[in-house]
Every structure is written in structure tokens, then in C-alpha cells.
Design an enzyme around this catalytic site. Structure first.
Site, PDB file in Angstrom:
ATOM      1  N   THR A 125       0.818  -1.216   0.000  1.00 13.17           N
ATOM      2  CA  THR A 125       0.000   0.000   0.000  1.00 13.17           C
ATOM      3  C   THR A 125       0.852   1.265   0.000  1.00 13.17           C
ATOM      4  O   THR A 125       1.977   1.265   0.522  1.00 13.17           O
ATOM      5  CB  THR A 125      -0.904   0.007   1.251  1.00 13.17           C
ATOM      6  N   ASP A 126       0.284   2.344  -0.515  1.00 16.17           N
ATOM      7  CA  ASP A 126       0.958   3.654  -0.472  1.00 16.17           C
ATOM      8  C   ASP A 126       1.149   4.145   0.964  1.00 16.17           C
ATOM      9  O   ASP A 126       2.008   4.989   1.233  1.00 16.17           O
ATOM     10  CB  ASP A 126       0.178   4.698  -1.284  1.00 16.17           C
ATOM     11  N   GLU A 127       0.361   3.604   1.914  1.00 16.77           N
ATOM     12  CA  GLU A 127       0.407   4.119   3.282  1.00 16.77           C
ATOM     13  C   GLU A 127       1.740   3.854   3.969  1.00 16.77           C
ATOM     14  O   GLU A 127       2.044   4.465   4.994  1.00 16.77           O
ATOM     15  CB  GLU A 127      -0.733   3.528   4.116  1.00 16.77           C
ATOM     16  N   TYR A 149      -1.633  -0.204  11.083  1.00 20.87           N
ATOM     17  CA  TYR A 149      -1.855  -0.907   9.794  1.00 20.87           C
ATOM     18  C   TYR A 149      -0.690  -0.648   8.845  1.00 20.87           C
ATOM     19  O   TYR A 149      -0.087  -1.576   8.305  1.00 20.87           O
ATOM     20  CB  TYR A 149      -3.172  -0.449   9.152  1.00 20.87           C
ATOM     21  N   LYS A 153       2.234  -3.205   7.289  1.00 14.92           N
ATOM     22  CA  LYS A 153       2.470  -3.429   5.856  1.00 14.92           C
ATOM     23  C   LYS A 153       3.923  -3.092   5.504  1.00 14.92           C
ATOM     24  O   LYS A 153       4.540  -3.784   4.690  1.00 14.92           O
ATOM     25  CB  LYS A 153       1.499  -2.590   5.016  1.00 14.92           C
TER      26      LYS A 153
HETATM   27  P1  NAD Z   1     -10.009  -7.006   2.530  1.00 17.37           P
HETATM   28  O1  NAD Z   1      -9.993  -6.677   3.966  1.00 17.37           O
HETATM   29  O2  NAD Z   1     -11.242  -6.743   1.733  1.00 17.37           O
HETATM   30  O3  NAD Z   1      -9.677  -8.556   2.314  1.00 17.37           O
HETATM   31  C1  NAD Z   1      -8.668  -9.210   3.036  1.00 17.37           C
HETATM   32  C2  NAD Z   1      -8.854 -10.711   2.851  1.00 17.37           C
HETATM   33  O4  NAD Z   1      -7.801 -11.365   3.549  1.00 17.37           O
HETATM   34  C3  NAD Z   1     -10.180 -11.234   3.408  1.00 17.37           C
HETATM   35  O5  NAD Z   1     -10.751 -12.157   2.503  1.00 17.37           O
HETATM   36  C4  NAD Z   1      -9.763 -11.916   4.698  1.00 17.37           C
HETATM   37  O6  NAD Z   1     -10.630 -12.982   5.049  1.00 17.37           O
HETATM   38  C5  NAD Z   1      -8.372 -12.406   4.332  1.00 17.37           C
HETATM   39  N1  NAD Z   1      -7.517 -12.615   5.520  1.00 17.37           N
HETATM   40  C6  NAD Z   1      -7.348 -11.753   6.574  1.00 17.37           C
HETATM   41  N2  NAD Z   1      -6.519 -12.310   7.465  1.00 17.37           N
HETATM   42  C7  NAD Z   1      -6.145 -13.524   6.967  1.00 17.37           C
HETATM   43  C8  NAD Z   1      -5.296 -14.560   7.421  1.00 17.37           C
HETATM   44  N3  NAD Z   1      -4.644 -14.479   8.601  1.00 17.37           N
HETATM   45  N4  NAD Z   1      -5.140 -15.660   6.643  1.00 17.37           N
HETATM   46  C9  NAD Z   1      -5.787 -15.755   5.467  1.00 17.37           C
HETATM   47  N5  NAD Z   1      -6.623 -14.819   4.994  1.00 17.37           N
HETATM   48  C10 NAD Z   1      -6.790 -13.712   5.725  1.00 17.37           C
HETATM   49  O7  NAD Z   1      -8.754  -6.258   1.909  1.00 17.37           O
HETATM   50  P2  NAD Z   1      -8.542  -5.656   0.441  1.00 17.37           P
HETATM   51  O8  NAD Z   1      -9.035  -4.260   0.434  1.00 17.37           O
HETATM   52  O9  NAD Z   1      -9.026  -6.634  -0.560  1.00 17.37           O
HETATM   53  O10 NAD Z   1      -6.946  -5.584   0.428  1.00 17.37           O
HETATM   54  C11 NAD Z   1      -6.182  -6.644  -0.170  1.00 17.37           C
HETATM   55  C12 NAD Z   1      -4.711  -6.272  -0.050  1.00 17.37           C
HETATM   56  O11 NAD Z   1      -4.485  -5.034  -0.712  1.00 17.37           O
HETATM   57  C13 NAD Z   1      -4.233  -6.067   1.392  1.00 17.37           C
HETATM   58  O12 NAD Z   1      -2.944  -6.603   1.506  1.00 17.37           O
HETATM   59  C14 NAD Z   1      -4.217  -4.554   1.571  1.00 17.37           C
HETATM   60  O13 NAD Z   1      -3.247  -4.163   2.518  1.00 17.37           O
HETATM   61  C15 NAD Z   1      -3.853  -4.101   0.176  1.00 17.37           C
HETATM   62  N6  NAD Z   1      -4.329  -2.747  -0.178  1.00 17.37           N
HETATM   63  C16 NAD Z   1      -5.646  -2.429  -0.155  1.00 17.37           C
HETATM   64  C17 NAD Z   1      -6.061  -1.161  -0.558  1.00 17.37           C
HETATM   65  C18 NAD Z   1      -7.507  -0.733  -0.555  1.00 17.37           C
HETATM   66  O14 NAD Z   1      -7.793   0.430  -0.864  1.00 17.37           O
HETATM   67  N7  NAD Z   1      -8.451  -1.608  -0.249  1.00 17.37           N
HETATM   68  C19 NAD Z   1      -5.127  -0.224  -0.962  1.00 17.37           C
HETATM   69  C20 NAD Z   1      -3.779  -0.580  -0.940  1.00 17.37           C
HETATM   70  C21 NAD Z   1      -3.399  -1.852  -0.586  1.00 17.37           C
HETATM   71  O1  TDX Z   2     -16.231   6.903   8.082  1.00 13.87           O
HETATM   72  C1  TDX Z   2     -15.225   7.373   7.524  1.00 13.87           C
HETATM   73  N1  TDX Z   2     -15.109   8.736   7.412  1.00 13.87           N
HETATM   74  C2  TDX Z   2     -14.029   9.344   6.838  1.00 13.87           C
HETATM   75  O2  TDX Z   2     -13.974  10.574   6.747  1.00 13.87           O
HETATM   76  C3  TDX Z   2     -14.171   6.546   7.001  1.00 13.87           C
HETATM   77  C4  TDX Z   2     -14.259   5.033   7.109  1.00 13.87           C
HETATM   78  C5  TDX Z   2     -13.090   7.160   6.419  1.00 13.87           C
HETATM   79  N2  TDX Z   2     -13.005   8.518   6.361  1.00 13.87           N
HETATM   80  C6  TDX Z   2     -11.811   9.116   5.739  1.00 13.87           C
HETATM   81  C7  TDX Z   2     -10.488   8.614   6.281  1.00 13.87           C
HETATM   82  C8  TDX Z   2      -9.581   8.692   5.074  1.00 13.87           C
HETATM   83  O3  TDX Z   2      -9.039   9.999   4.957  1.00 13.87           O
HETATM   84  O4  TDX Z   2     -11.818   8.732   4.359  1.00 13.87           O
HETATM   85  C9  TDX Z   2     -10.498   8.442   3.892  1.00 13.87           C
HETATM   86  C10 TDX Z   2     -10.472   7.017   3.385  1.00 13.87           C
HETATM   87  O5  TDX Z   2     -10.624   6.172   4.510  1.00 13.87           O
HETATM   88  P1  TDX Z   2     -10.628   4.561   4.356  1.00 13.87           P
HETATM   89  O6  TDX Z   2     -11.651   4.171   3.358  1.00 13.87           O
HETATM   90  O7  TDX Z   2     -10.701   3.969   5.718  1.00 13.87           O
HETATM   91  O8  TDX Z   2      -9.205   4.302   3.644  1.00 13.87           O
HETATM   92  P2  TDX Z   2      -7.714   4.664   4.088  1.00 13.87           P
HETATM   93  O9  TDX Z   2      -7.602   4.853   5.543  1.00 13.87           O
HETATM   94  O10 TDX Z   2      -7.260   5.794   3.194  1.00 13.87           O
HETATM   95  O11 TDX Z   2      -6.966   3.292   3.684  1.00 13.87           O
HETATM   96  C11 TDX Z   2      -7.316   2.590   2.461  1.00 13.87           C
HETATM   97  O12 TDX Z   2      -6.374   2.839   1.459  1.00 13.87           O
HETATM   98  C12 TDX Z   2      -5.097   2.276   1.630  1.00 13.87           C
HETATM   99  C13 TDX Z   2      -7.449   1.101   2.691  1.00 13.87           C
HETATM  100  O13 TDX Z   2      -8.418   0.845   3.699  1.00 13.87           O
HETATM  101  C14 TDX Z   2      -6.139   0.478   3.035  1.00 13.87           C
HETATM  102  O14 TDX Z   2      -6.258  -0.931   3.136  1.00 13.87           O
HETATM  103  C15 TDX Z   2      -5.159   0.798   1.947  1.00 13.87           C
HETATM  104  O15 TDX Z   2      -3.886   0.307   2.238  1.00 13.87           O
END
Ligand code: NAD
Ligand code: TDX
Length: 332
Positions: A125-127, A149, A153
Site C-alpha cells: 500500500t501507499d500508506e 496498519y 504493511k
Molecule cells: P479485505 O480486507 O477486503 O480482504 C482481506 C482478505 O484477507 C479477506 O478475505 C480476509 O478474510 C483475508 N484474511 C485476513 N486475514 C487472513 C489470514 N490471517 N489468513 C488468510 N486470509 C486472511 O482487503 P482488500 O481491500 O481486498 O486488500 C487486499 C490487499 O491489498 C491487502 O494486503 C491490503 O493491505 C492491500 N491494499 C488495499 C487497498 C484498498 O484500498 N483496499 C489499498 C492498498 C493496498
Molecule cells: O467513516 C469514515 N469517514 C471518513 O472521513 C471513514 C471510514 C473514512 N473517512 C476518511 C479517512 C480517510 O481519509 O476517508 C479516507 C479514506 O478512509 P478509508 O476508506 O478507511 O481508507 P484509508 O484509511 O485511506 O486506507 C485505504 O487505502 C489504503 C485502505 O483501507 C487500506 O487498506 C489501503 O492500504
């Protein structure tokens, strides 16, 4: 070809697997997939086809090294998505984030190494870079994560680097910006606001809503992962941004318009602790080396996403029921 996908029942992993099984990735036509997923509150078996002869689903934990050592032999590649992914939850209970994101990643790399798996992509992730007021991070930028988090990562990314440097494991890491699209758990900003507005509930905007995120459609993200799997270099990191920067206020404004609501539906709530102001990625490397181009314009992607949640209330209501402390107390 046989691909092992961890976390394949979650938002991004399931998009990747559905696309792969629909032969959406030219290099993987006809490939078989094994998904290993713990099915936490964020995972749902129904995000994947119920019965596809090319799909094997294993209900298991990436922290279980014995299981991974049984599963990995015979696979050509591993794509590692499994993680605890929600920043707010990491502020309350960081241990599970360290366990799965750091320990689980080390297990996945160890199992791949011992089984001679030829290729691994670790999805990050970019975070991990922290927060940036101006400009964009390159892959050379320092890792300065702020939330548990993000720190977990970053730890995983460094372990991936170490498995390449020490053992020569053919692993690449992708760092992407905020994804959106169908099947995203309704705890995240865009689906949370859509599903709250669909139910006539107020939406909780943290602070002034001035924080900036870069939005990337899940289909573009998965296409980028596939490009890295096919052609990325061992030991390298690839940023995947998308370029659509918006403040949370702007996202809120768009969603209010889509759902026929106005600012009276917005509740300004206490800010997230340590809330990162802005994320922004320089993605020239993946564009220049691998020819990546995002294809989903934000306006269309967002409109389609709103339609998907409108059309699939049973899916997100089940996701809400499965999650502890949901919806968050302050939303209602
Ligand atoms: P998500 O939370 O929707 O899905 C995570 C999945 O991993 C779920 O199916 C969960 O059951 C499984 N999981 C959790 N713990 C586990 C374990 N111990 N063993 C096996 N499975 C397990 O997450 P996502 O949004 O699909 O993110 C997928 C990947 O992408 C993650 O690594 C996350 O850090 C990364 N990522 C997500 C975003 C975003 O915006 N959603 C952005 C950047 C990076
Ligand atoms: O209820 C809310 N109100 C609000 O203002 C929530 C849930 C979020 N926010 C804000 C927080 C952030 O500035 O919105 C922005 C986005 O929040 P999230 O959807 O929780 O995402 P973020 O914290 O940016 O992280 C996401 O992007 C990077 C993913 O959840 C991560 O898994 C990924 O790595």
C-alpha cells in the site's frame, strides 16, 4: 499454470480471481487457482464462483506455516493479498495486524521459498510512505508509516525485500493507492457512505474532510498486479496510483449527488487519530517498464460502484452483520 492467491475472498483478491477465471488476463488463460483465505469478517466465500473446476478454495490462515507448506508445491506463482486492511481497526487492535500482515507474509514467503515457487507478488500500500503534503512518492522514498496498519504493511514489505536479498526469492512488491469498486467491505469510505445514504443514515466525515486520497479502480489495480506478476523484476517495488486525487469532501459531494442527498446528511465527527493528510504516488516506473495505463475513469467507476451497491443490498447487509462494531457507533 497454477496460481496460489492468499486473501482471495476479500475485496481486491476476489476481483483478481474472478477476472482470472474469466480469462481476463492474457498470460493466464486456462490457469488454475487455489485461494487460501481465513474468511475473517472481511472475507466472503460468495465473492468467488460457487463451483468452478479451475478453482480450489481452502479455508485457512496464512499464519499456519504447515498449511502453506502443504499448499504451495505445484504452484507456479503466489499472489499475496491476505491482510487486515482497515486503518481504523488497527487503531483499536493492532495485534491482529502484526500477526497477519507481518507474520503471515513471512510465512507466505517462507513456504514459497521452500517449495521452489518461481514467482511471488506481495500486494502492499501507499500508506507505508506516510503522509506527503506536496509532490509524490517514488519507490525510493523512505518508509515512514503512521498507523499500526501502515507499519505492519511496511514490515511485510521489508521482509519481502529480505527474502529477495538473502535467498534470491523472485518476489516483487506493489504499492497502490485507495481502491474502490464492487465488493468492497462497507467499512471503507466510499461503500460506507453509499450504504449509509441508501439507508437514509447520516455519513460520518472525519474532521473537516480535507484529507486527500488518490483513487484507483480495483480493476485497474488488479491489471497492474498482473503486469507485475508477468514482467516485474525480482526484488523491485512498483507504485500503482491512478492519479485521481480528491479530498474526502469532494468524494462526499459526489456521493451525495449520486444518492440524491445534500450536506444535511453529513455529520462531522472526531478526526481519526494520526490521520494522514495526503497520499500521492509517482507511478512512472510501472508505466515505463511494464506499459501500465489505468483504464477506468473515476466518474464512470464511481457511478458503476454506486449502482452495484444499490443493486446488491443483500451482499452488503450480510457484510455489515458479520463485522464486529459495525456500523461504527458515531455514525448513528
Ligand atoms: P479485505 O480486507 O477486503 O480482504 C482481506 C482478505 O484477507 C479477506 O478475505 C480476509 O478474510 C483475508 N484474511 C485476513 N486475514 C487472513 C489470514 N490471517 N489468513 C488468510 N486470509 C486472511 O482487503 P482488500 O481491500 O481486498 O486488500 C487486499 C490487499 O491489498 C491487502 O494486503 C491490503 O493491505 C492491500 N491494499 C488495499 C487497498 C484498498 O484500498 N483496499 C489499498 C492498498 C493496498
Ligand atoms: O467513516 C469514515 N469517514 C471518513 O472521513 C471513514 C471510514 C473514512 N473517512 C476518511 C479517512 C480517510 O481519509 O476517508 C479516507 C479514506 O478512509 P478509508 O476508506 O478507511 O481508507 P484509508 O484509511 O485511506 O486506507 C485505504 O487505502 C489504503 C485502505 O483501507 C487500506 O487498506 C489501503 O492500504
Amino acid at each position: 499454470m497454477r496460481i496460489l492467491v492468499t486473501g482471495g475472498a476479500g475485496f481486491i483478491g476476489s476481483h483478481y480471481v474472478r477476472t482470472l477465471l474469466a480469462d481476463g488476463y492474457p498470460g493466464l488463460r486456462g490457469a488454475r487457482v487455489t485461494v487460501v483465505d481465513k474468511l475473517t469478517y472481511a472475507g466472503n466465500r460468495e465473492n468467488l464462483p460457487a463451483a468452478d473446476p479451475r478453482l480450489d478454495f481452502v479455508h485457512g490462515d496464512v499464519c499456519d506455516l504447515d498449511l502453506l507448506r502443504q499448499l504451495t508445491p505445484g504452484h507456479d506463482a503466489v499472489v499475496h493479498f491476505a491482510a487486515e486492511s482497515h486503518v481504523d481497526r488497527s487503531l483499536e487492535s493492532a495485534a491482529e495486524f502484526v500477526r497477519t500482515n507481518v507474520g503471515g507474509t513471512q510465512n507466505v514467503l517462507e513456504a514459497a521459498l521452500r517449495s521452489g515457487v518461481e514467482r511471488v507478488v506481495h500486494v502492499s500500500t501507499d500508506e507505508v510512505y506516510g503522509s506527503i503534503d506536496r509532490g509524490s512518492w517514488t519507490e525510493e522514498s523512505p518508509l515512514l508509516p503512521n498507523s499500526p496498519y501502515a507499519a505492519s504493511k511496511a514490515g511485510a514489505d521489508l521482509i519481502a525485500r529480505a527474502y529477495f536479498r538473502t535467498h534470491g526469492l523472485n518476489v516483487s512488491t506493489t504499492r497502490c493507492s485507495n481502491n474502490y469498486g464492487p465488493y468492497q467491505h462497507p467499512e471503507k469510505l466510499i461503500p460506507l457512505f453509499i450504504t449509509h445514504l441508501l439507508q437514509g443514515w447520516p455519513v460520518p466525515l472525519y474532521g473537516e474532510g480535507a484529507n486527500i486520497r488518490e483513487w484507483l479502480h480495483v480493476d485497474d489495480h488488479c491489471r497492474a498486479i498482473q503486469l507485475v506478476l508477468d514482467g516485474g523484476r525480482a526484488g523491485e517495488v512498483y507504485n500503482v496510483g491512478g492519479g485521481d486525487e480528491r479530498t474526502n469532501r469532494q468524494i462526499t459531494e459526489r456521493l451525495l449527488e449520486h444518492l440524491g442527498a445534500d450536506w444535511s446528511a453529513v455529520r462531522h465527527v472526531a478526526d481519526r487519530k494520526g490521520h494522514d493528510l495526503r497520499y500521492s504516488l509517482d507511478e512512472r516506473k510501472i508505466r515505463e517498464e511494464l506499459g501500465y495505463r489505468p483504464q477506468v475513469p473515476f466518474a464512470r467507476g464511481l457511478a458503476d460502484t454506486v449502482d452495484w451497491y444499490r443493486d446488491n443490498p443483500a451482499w452488503w447487509k450480510a457484510a455489515e452483520r458479520n463485522a464486529a462494531n459495525f456500523p461504527p457507533d458515531r455514525a448513528n
